[in-house]
Design an enzyme around this catalytic site. Sequence first.
Site, PDB file in Angstrom:
ATOM      1  N   LYS A 162       0.880  -3.610  -7.227  1.00 43.97           N
ATOM      2  CA  LYS A 162       2.103  -3.431  -8.021  1.00 43.97           C
ATOM      3  C   LYS A 162       3.345  -4.054  -7.157  1.00 43.97           C
ATOM      4  O   LYS A 162       4.271  -4.638  -7.739  1.00 43.97           O
ATOM      5  CB  LYS A 162       2.325  -2.196  -8.355  1.00 43.97           C
ATOM      6  CG  LYS A 162       3.530  -1.896  -9.416  1.00 43.97           C
ATOM      7  CD  LYS A 162       3.461  -2.697 -10.672  1.00 43.97           C
ATOM      8  CE  LYS A 162       4.403  -2.564 -11.614  1.00 43.97           C
ATOM      9  NZ  LYS A 162       4.464  -3.114 -12.876  1.00 43.97           N
ATOM     10  N   ARG A 200      -0.022   0.815  -7.097  1.00 41.48           N
ATOM     11  CA  ARG A 200       0.330  -0.070  -6.245  1.00 41.48           C
ATOM     12  C   ARG A 200      -0.447  -1.118  -5.812  1.00 41.48           C
ATOM     13  O   ARG A 200      -0.292  -2.100  -5.465  1.00 41.48           O
ATOM     14  CB  ARG A 200       1.212   0.522  -5.118  1.00 41.48           C
ATOM     15  CG  ARG A 200       2.246   1.568  -5.456  1.00 41.48           C
ATOM     16  CD  ARG A 200       2.772   2.178  -4.240  1.00 41.48           C
ATOM     17  NE  ARG A 200       3.455   1.313  -3.256  1.00 41.48           N
ATOM     18  CZ  ARG A 200       4.850   1.059  -3.277  1.00 41.48           C
ATOM     19  NH1 ARG A 200       5.721   1.686  -4.280  1.00 41.48           N
ATOM     20  NH2 ARG A 200       5.586   0.325  -2.507  1.00 41.48           N
ATOM     21  N   LYS A 228      -0.088 -13.439 -17.194  1.00 37.54           N
ATOM     22  CA  LYS A 228      -0.641 -12.028 -17.697  1.00 37.54           C
ATOM     23  C   LYS A 228      -2.269 -12.129 -17.703  1.00 37.54           C
ATOM     24  O   LYS A 228      -2.888 -11.349 -17.334  1.00 37.54           O
ATOM     25  CB  LYS A 228       0.058 -11.563 -19.202  1.00 37.54           C
ATOM     26  CG  LYS A 228       1.497 -11.033 -19.021  1.00 37.54           C
ATOM     27  CD  LYS A 228       1.297  -9.503 -18.223  1.00 37.54           C
ATOM     28  CE  LYS A 228       1.921  -9.512 -17.183  1.00 37.54           C
ATOM     29  NZ  LYS A 228       2.555 -10.304 -16.408  1.00 37.54           N
ATOM     30  N   TRP A 264      -4.087  -1.814   1.272  1.00 39.93           N
ATOM     31  CA  TRP A 264      -4.591  -3.192   0.594  1.00 39.93           C
ATOM     32  C   TRP A 264      -4.609  -4.041   1.706  1.00 39.93           C
ATOM     33  O   TRP A 264      -3.817  -4.524   2.484  1.00 39.93           O
ATOM     34  CB  TRP A 264      -3.199  -3.722  -0.467  1.00 39.93           C
ATOM     35  CG  TRP A 264      -3.564  -4.616  -1.017  1.00 39.93           C
ATOM     36  CD1 TRP A 264      -4.147  -4.812  -2.418  1.00 39.93           C
ATOM     37  CD2 TRP A 264      -3.041  -6.210  -0.993  1.00 39.93           C
ATOM     38  NE1 TRP A 264      -4.218  -6.137  -2.939  1.00 39.93           N
ATOM     39  CE2 TRP A 264      -3.691  -6.971  -2.035  1.00 39.93           C
ATOM     40  CE3 TRP A 264      -2.673  -6.904   0.153  1.00 39.93           C
ATOM     41  CZ2 TRP A 264      -3.342  -8.360  -2.083  1.00 39.93           C
ATOM     42  CZ3 TRP A 264      -2.351  -8.100   0.033  1.00 39.93           C
ATOM     43  CH2 TRP A 264      -2.817  -8.754  -0.957  1.00 39.93           C
ATOM     44  N   GLU A 271      -3.998 -12.433 -14.592  1.00 40.01           N
ATOM     45  CA  GLU A 271      -3.917 -11.389 -13.829  1.00 40.01           C
ATOM     46  C   GLU A 271      -5.070 -10.163 -14.048  1.00 40.01           C
ATOM     47  O   GLU A 271      -5.715  -9.941 -13.148  1.00 40.01           O
ATOM     48  CB  GLU A 271      -2.680 -10.733 -13.828  1.00 40.01           C
ATOM     49  CG  GLU A 271      -1.221 -11.310 -13.228  1.00 40.01           C
ATOM     50  CD  GLU A 271      -0.281 -10.350 -13.343  1.00 40.01           C
ATOM     51  OE1 GLU A 271       0.541 -10.194 -12.449  1.00 40.01           O
ATOM     52  OE2 GLU A 271       0.448 -10.338 -14.540  1.00 40.01           O
ATOM     53  N   CYS A 312       0.850  -1.227  -0.155  1.00 41.37           N
ATOM     54  CA  CYS A 312       0.101  -0.009   0.013  1.00 41.37           C
ATOM     55  C   CYS A 312       0.900   1.093   0.057  1.00 41.37           C
ATOM     56  O   CYS A 312       1.958   1.056  -0.275  1.00 41.37           O
ATOM     57  CB  CYS A 312      -0.775   0.086   1.303  1.00 41.37           C
ATOM     58  SG  CYS A 312      -0.229  -0.747   2.727  1.00 41.37           S
ATOM     59  N   ASN A 351       2.418   0.729   6.551  1.00 37.17           N
ATOM     60  CA  ASN A 351       2.544  -0.366   5.598  1.00 37.17           C
ATOM     61  C   ASN A 351       3.220  -1.494   6.234  1.00 37.17           C
ATOM     62  O   ASN A 351       4.245  -1.266   6.935  1.00 37.17           O
ATOM     63  CB  ASN A 351       3.479   0.110   4.416  1.00 37.17           C
ATOM     64  CG  ASN A 351       2.705   1.049   3.329  1.00 37.17           C
ATOM     65  OD1 ASN A 351       1.497   1.102   3.664  1.00 37.17           O
ATOM     66  ND2 ASN A 351       3.357   1.677   2.425  1.00 37.17           N
ATOM     67  N   GLY A 352       3.086  -2.455   6.026  1.00 38.22           N
ATOM     68  CA  GLY A 352       3.590  -3.966   6.588  1.00 38.22           C
ATOM     69  C   GLY A 352       2.821  -4.862   7.273  1.00 38.22           C
ATOM     70  O   GLY A 352       1.486  -4.353   7.257  1.00 38.22           O
ATOM     71  N   HIS A 395       1.111 -36.364 -19.995  1.00 40.80           N
ATOM     72  CA  HIS A 395       1.327 -36.897 -18.476  1.00 40.80           C
ATOM     73  C   HIS A 395       0.338 -36.163 -17.842  1.00 40.80           C
ATOM     74  O   HIS A 395       0.421 -36.100 -16.306  1.00 40.80           O
ATOM     75  CB  HIS A 395       2.861 -36.642 -18.001  1.00 40.80           C
ATOM     76  CG  HIS A 395       3.794 -37.120 -18.874  1.00 40.80           C
ATOM     77  ND1 HIS A 395       4.070 -38.581 -18.824  1.00 40.80           N
ATOM     78  CD2 HIS A 395       4.412 -36.590 -19.824  1.00 40.80           C
ATOM     79  CE1 HIS A 395       4.996 -38.628 -19.686  1.00 40.80           C
ATOM     80  NE2 HIS A 395       5.098 -37.744 -20.524  1.00 40.80           N
ATOM     81  N   GLU A 402       4.566 -17.085 -18.332  1.00 34.93           N
ATOM     82  CA  GLU A 402       4.291 -15.584 -18.403  1.00 34.93           C
ATOM     83  C   GLU A 402       3.160 -15.129 -18.738  1.00 34.93           C
ATOM     84  O   GLU A 402       2.546 -14.197 -18.516  1.00 34.93           O
ATOM     85  CB  GLU A 402       5.692 -14.662 -18.665  1.00 34.93           C
ATOM     86  CG  GLU A 402       5.346 -13.217 -18.734  1.00 34.93           C
ATOM     87  CD  GLU A 402       5.390 -12.701 -17.415  1.00 34.93           C
ATOM     88  OE1 GLU A 402       4.886 -11.527 -17.364  1.00 34.93           O
ATOM     89  OE2 GLU A 402       5.342 -13.190 -16.271  1.00 34.93           O
TER      90      GLU A 402
END
Length: 601
Positions: free
Chosen positions: A596, A27, A482, A73, A485, A2, A99-100, A501, A478
Amino acid sequence: MCGIVGVIGREDASTVLLHGLSKLEYRGYDSAGLYVNGAGQDYLVKRVGRIQALKDAVGPEVQGTMGIGHTRWATNGEPTVANAHPHQSQDGRFYLVHNGVITNAAKLKQTYLQNVTLASQTDTEVVVQLIALFAQEGLSAKAALRKTLSLLEGSYAFALADRTAPDILYAAKKQSPLLVGLGNGFNVIASDAMAMIDQTHQFLELNDGELVTLTAQAVTIEDAAGTPVKRDPITIELDAQETEKGAYPYYMLKEVSEQPAVMRRLLRRYTKGASLQFDVKLLAALKDADQLYIVAAGTSYHAGLVGQALFEQLAGVRTTAFLASEFAYHQPLLSQKPFFIFLTQSGETADLRQVLVQINAKNLPSLTMTNVLTATLAREATFALDLAAGPEIAVASTKAYTAQVALEALLAKALGAAKGQAAAKAFDVEHELSLAATGQQALIDQQSAIHELAKEMFATTRNAFFIGRGTDYYVSLESALKLKEISYVQAEGFAAGELKHGTIALIEPGTPVVAIITDPTTAARTRSNAEEVEARGGKVLRIVAESLAEPGDDLIVPALNPLLSPLLTIVPAQLLAYYTSLDRGYDVDRPRNLAKSVTVE
């Protein structure tokens, strides 16, 4: 995950805070708030949702010369106004943003705050109530903060306001990013320089355990023991225009479109004439290593997998990519002379820092490749290299990924050449990256066609798969990330040879599968796997290197050395994800539940 902003000494504190919070929207967050104090009046405003909701709630009367703001967040407690920051102490004196994560908050609450009724579910409120408690017992505000800090376990970046002293702000950090910005007659606090770059370019970096006192005219830093710390400011040069969307509807499309320019910028940064420009001490340390450990998370991890192939094939050194969150707590048996490479867009990724702290404790050499050279991981590693990608605002990383791959290629070539590796001597990395830039632009120019493919493949699907072999498999991972997300399609990347398999059991009529084919060694086998998918009713989209193209292939990528093919094949995958999200009506730049910069483990 955040954002924090703070200001003291500005008549328009609320305007500065709101603008700073807007710059931190990228973010990721789910609520926002601010506290402003001045001329004997103070205001606390908090809202769930976007910054705009907070702006709408801040009336013209919300004015002051000091204030703190926050985008949250959710970690402790769901997104509600009560859980939003700033948090207020029960006696109304202190206001705190954080934050944290405080891991011993429950224990502290039980030990010290049994007589305090908490208004939220957050660990942050526990902290502000502790500060108030110790102040009520007779400690000064700073002493109360320092005592509280001594009790905390976990990570934090704090900005603290005391309504009885509107001419002072306090800040402290441990394992979460925080900067102090120096102005003319005012000072600011920010978790990201981008939030306050329009106010100042002069910033003080803070170290873990330090406590800062800010007034309009001065900044005082003290270590954990209370000893004053002298530190020169650094200059952060960032063009504020680079953080704007310009004519683009979304940051993600802008950043996808900037990738050719990033390739050329890296060439200018790390080449001079016919030679590569890297610190001789860095190359010596790499040359001395018997194994490279690439540590990363998310998109950066996928870039690390490509780097694994580059360093092994060009430099002839054993290389393994690891997920930081796994490595931190399940460390493998290390080689005799390990060297660590940390890949991170923000330079603040908490999982990576946990590993770096362990590595530093063992006095092992390390390199951070990051987009922010002033970030914690860059400052604490032995060496640091700039990705030169420019600000990346969209949550889904695009240009940082290709910058990481390109920089790994440049460094692998330099290391291989220093070791006399024949493969490195034969690999013209400057020429290949120039071709990559041209090829990326050619693919970006096909946006309309790629949009039509996105409609055809992903318009209504619930799930999708990407397959490939070698570096094409790494790009599949990747590409799937994308898509999931930003469009919320359940997407997975698989090694094409593993379909039989187990994975092929998931193929049903109409299931979208993207096959990436750029490696001449395995192209025929991947084509065979794609045909197996089609035989079971799956819908296949083929992304194929020009030299391997056949009639009926959907997207042809220009010629490039297969080692660097990810620089091209990822571009249509990025655009497929972008247009799928756009067509489904989602916020491309700010997907749900994501941030982010992941600054908590």
